[in-house]
Design a protein around this motif. Structure first.
Motif, short mmCIF file in Angstrom:
data_model
loop_
_atom_site.label_atom_id
_atom_site.label_comp_id
_atom_site.label_asym_id
_atom_site.label_seq_id
_atom_site.Cartn_x
_atom_site.Cartn_y
_atom_site.Cartn_z
N LEU A 24 1.81 9.52 -5.18
CA LEU A 24 1.48 10.91 -4.85
C LEU A 24 2.75 11.77 -4.81
O LEU A 24 2.75 12.92 -5.25
CB LEU A 24 0.77 10.98 -3.49
N TYR A 25 3.82 11.19 -4.28
CA TYR A 25 5.09 11.92 -4.20
C TYR A 25 5.60 12.28 -5.59
O TYR A 25 6.00 13.41 -5.86
CB TYR A 25 6.13 11.06 -3.47
N TYR A 26 5.58 11.30 -6.51
CA TYR A 26 6.05 11.56 -7.87
C TYR A 26 5.15 12.57 -8.58
O TYR A 26 5.63 13.42 -9.34
CB TYR A 26 6.09 10.26 -8.68
N ILE B 248 0.37 8.00 -14.46
CA ILE B 248 -0.07 6.66 -14.86
C ILE B 248 0.86 5.64 -14.23
O ILE B 248 2.06 5.61 -14.51
CB ILE B 248 -0.07 6.51 -16.39
N ASN B 249 0.32 4.82 -13.36
CA ASN B 249 1.10 3.83 -12.62
C ASN B 249 0.77 2.43 -13.14
O ASN B 249 -0.39 2.00 -13.09
CB ASN B 249 0.78 3.90 -11.13
N ILE B 250 1.77 1.74 -13.64
CA ILE B 250 1.60 0.39 -14.18
C ILE B 250 2.12 -0.60 -13.13
O ILE B 250 3.31 -0.59 -12.80
CB ILE B 250 2.35 0.23 -15.51
N LEU B 251 1.23 -1.43 -12.60
CA LEU B 251 1.57 -2.27 -11.46
C LEU B 251 1.46 -3.76 -11.81
O LEU B 251 0.49 -4.18 -12.46
CB LEU B 251 0.63 -1.98 -10.29
N ASP B 252 2.43 -4.54 -11.37
CA ASP B 252 2.36 -5.99 -11.56
C ASP B 252 1.90 -6.67 -10.27
O ASP B 252 2.19 -7.84 -10.03
CB ASP B 252 3.71 -6.54 -12.01
N GLN C 22 0.80 -1.23 0.00
CA GLN C 22 0.00 0.00 0.00
C GLN C 22 0.83 1.27 0.00
O GLN C 22 0.34 2.35 -0.35
CB GLN C 22 -0.93 0.00 1.22
N SER C 23 2.10 1.18 0.38
CA SER C 23 2.94 2.38 0.40
C SER C 23 3.17 2.93 -1.00
O SER C 23 3.60 4.07 -1.16
CB SER C 23 4.30 2.09 1.07
N PHE C 24 2.86 2.11 -2.03
CA PHE C 24 3.01 2.60 -3.39
C PHE C 24 2.09 3.78 -3.66
O PHE C 24 2.40 4.64 -4.49
CB PHE C 24 2.73 1.48 -4.41
N ILE C 25 0.96 3.84 -2.97
CA ILE C 25 0.04 4.97 -3.13
C ILE C 25 0.75 6.26 -2.79
O ILE C 25 0.65 7.27 -3.51
CB ILE C 25 -1.20 4.79 -2.25
N HIS D 166 -3.82 7.52 -12.36
CA HIS D 166 -4.33 6.26 -12.88
C HIS D 166 -3.50 5.10 -12.34
O HIS D 166 -2.28 5.22 -12.21
CB HIS D 166 -4.26 6.23 -14.41
N PHE D 167 -4.17 3.99 -12.05
CA PHE D 167 -3.50 2.75 -11.68
C PHE D 167 -3.93 1.67 -12.66
O PHE D 167 -5.13 1.39 -12.81
CB PHE D 167 -3.84 2.34 -10.26
N LEU D 168 -2.96 1.06 -13.34
CA LEU D 168 -3.22 -0.06 -14.23
C LEU D 168 -2.69 -1.32 -13.53
O LEU D 168 -1.48 -1.53 -13.47
CB LEU D 168 -2.53 0.13 -15.58
N GLU D 169 -3.60 -2.11 -12.99
CA GLU D 169 -3.21 -3.30 -12.22
C GLU D 169 -3.26 -4.52 -13.17
O GLU D 169 -4.32 -5.06 -13.45
CB GLU D 169 -4.13 -3.48 -11.02
N LEU D 170 -2.08 -4.91 -13.64
CA LEU D 170 -1.99 -5.91 -14.70
C LEU D 170 -2.58 -7.26 -14.31
O LEU D 170 -3.17 -7.95 -15.15
CB LEU D 170 -0.53 -6.08 -15.12
N LYS D 171 -2.46 -7.64 -13.06
CA LYS D 171 -2.93 -8.96 -12.64
C LYS D 171 -4.46 -9.05 -12.60
O LYS D 171 -5.02 -10.15 -12.53
CB LYS D 171 -2.33 -9.33 -11.29
N LYS D 172 -5.13 -7.90 -12.61
CA LYS D 172 -6.58 -7.91 -12.59
C LYS D 172 -7.18 -7.97 -14.00
O LYS D 172 -8.39 -8.09 -14.16
CB LYS D 172 -7.11 -6.65 -11.87
N PHE D 173 -6.32 -7.87 -15.00
CA PHE D 173 -6.82 -7.85 -16.37
C PHE D 173 -7.10 -9.26 -16.87
O PHE D 173 -6.31 -10.17 -16.68
CB PHE D 173 -5.79 -7.19 -17.29
N ASN D 174 -8.24 -9.41 -17.50
CA ASN D 174 -8.63 -10.69 -18.07
C ASN D 174 -9.11 -10.44 -19.50
O ASN D 174 -10.03 -9.67 -19.73
CB ASN D 174 -9.76 -11.32 -17.25
#
Length: 214
Positions: free
Chosen positions: A11-13, A37-41, A4-7, A73-81
């Motif tokens: 915000l910092y960036y 735009i944050n791309i997350l694995d 969760q610290s990625f949030i 934006h958060f793009l959570e790759l593992k949630k994509f189907n």
């Protein structure tokens, strides 16, 4: 970092990009919107199976958007189907590209036929991974960044365990010194490789004047 610290990191960036928009003698109205735009694995947003989430600043009751200057934006790759998502086609293509690992070329062949702009995306991707300066520069930055984070966490942990106030001050100075030394070391290595000075400044956080003096 898969937690969760990625949030806060996002915000910092965003904040860093936003405030650097304001140059000397500019006024606040000269600030321009920053879209992060944050791309997350890994899965970040709890209680949601949406692969794409978008956040603004809104009024709590009326949902009135205060400004378009903040958009994260958060793009959570593992949630994509591939077979079950409500994304529009363009964004879905991006997810397919970002999720491709073993058969990237086959995936891109299909995507380029559907959307020619994906060829530019693929070309830029290849340019990045094949450029030692860009790829290694970013890899070194990520490595040093996480090393500094781990160092900070250990020192902060020591402070929370009850160190004297004077020790706290000394440790804070040590943290700041360590971060600065890491930035300088990274910048020197990048200068040796003749990397663009603006890119060095962006990756290390040092000003162009500081880099020129190294």
């Amino acid at each position: 970092i898969g937690n969760q610290s990625f949030i806060y990191r996002s915000l910092y960036y965003w904040a860093k990009s936003y405030y650097t928009n304001l140059k000397s003698k500019d006024i606040y109205s000269d600030l321009t919107p920053v879209i992060s735009i944050n791309i997350l694995d890994f899965n970040l947003i709890k209680d949601s199976d949406k692969p794409h989430s978008c956040y603004f600043i809104k009024e709590l009751e009326t949902n009135h958007i205060l400004t378009n200057h903040l958009e994260i934006h958060f793009l959570e790759l593992k949630k994509f189907n591939n077979n079950n998502n409500n994304l529009y086609e363009g964004l879905s293509d991006w997810f397919k590209f970002l999720n491709s690992k073993d058969k990237l070329e086959d995936t891109m062949e299909v995507l380029v036929k559907k959307n020619p702009i994906m060829k530019e995306v693929y070309d830029e991707y290849n340019k990045f991974v094949k450029s030692n300066d860009l790829y290694n520069g970013y890899s070194n930055y990520e490595r040093d960044y996480f090393n500094v984070l781990m160092l900070n966490e250990e020192r902060i942990k020591g402070i929370e365990e009850g160190r004297e106030e004077g020790i706290k001050e000394g440790m804070q100075k040590g943290i700041e010194k360590g971060i600065k030394e890491t930035q300088i070391s990274m910048a020197k290595n990048m200068k040796i490789k003749n990397m663009d000075i603006n890119l060095i400044s962006e990756l290390t956080g040092l000003s162009i004047k500081e880099i020129e003096k190294l």
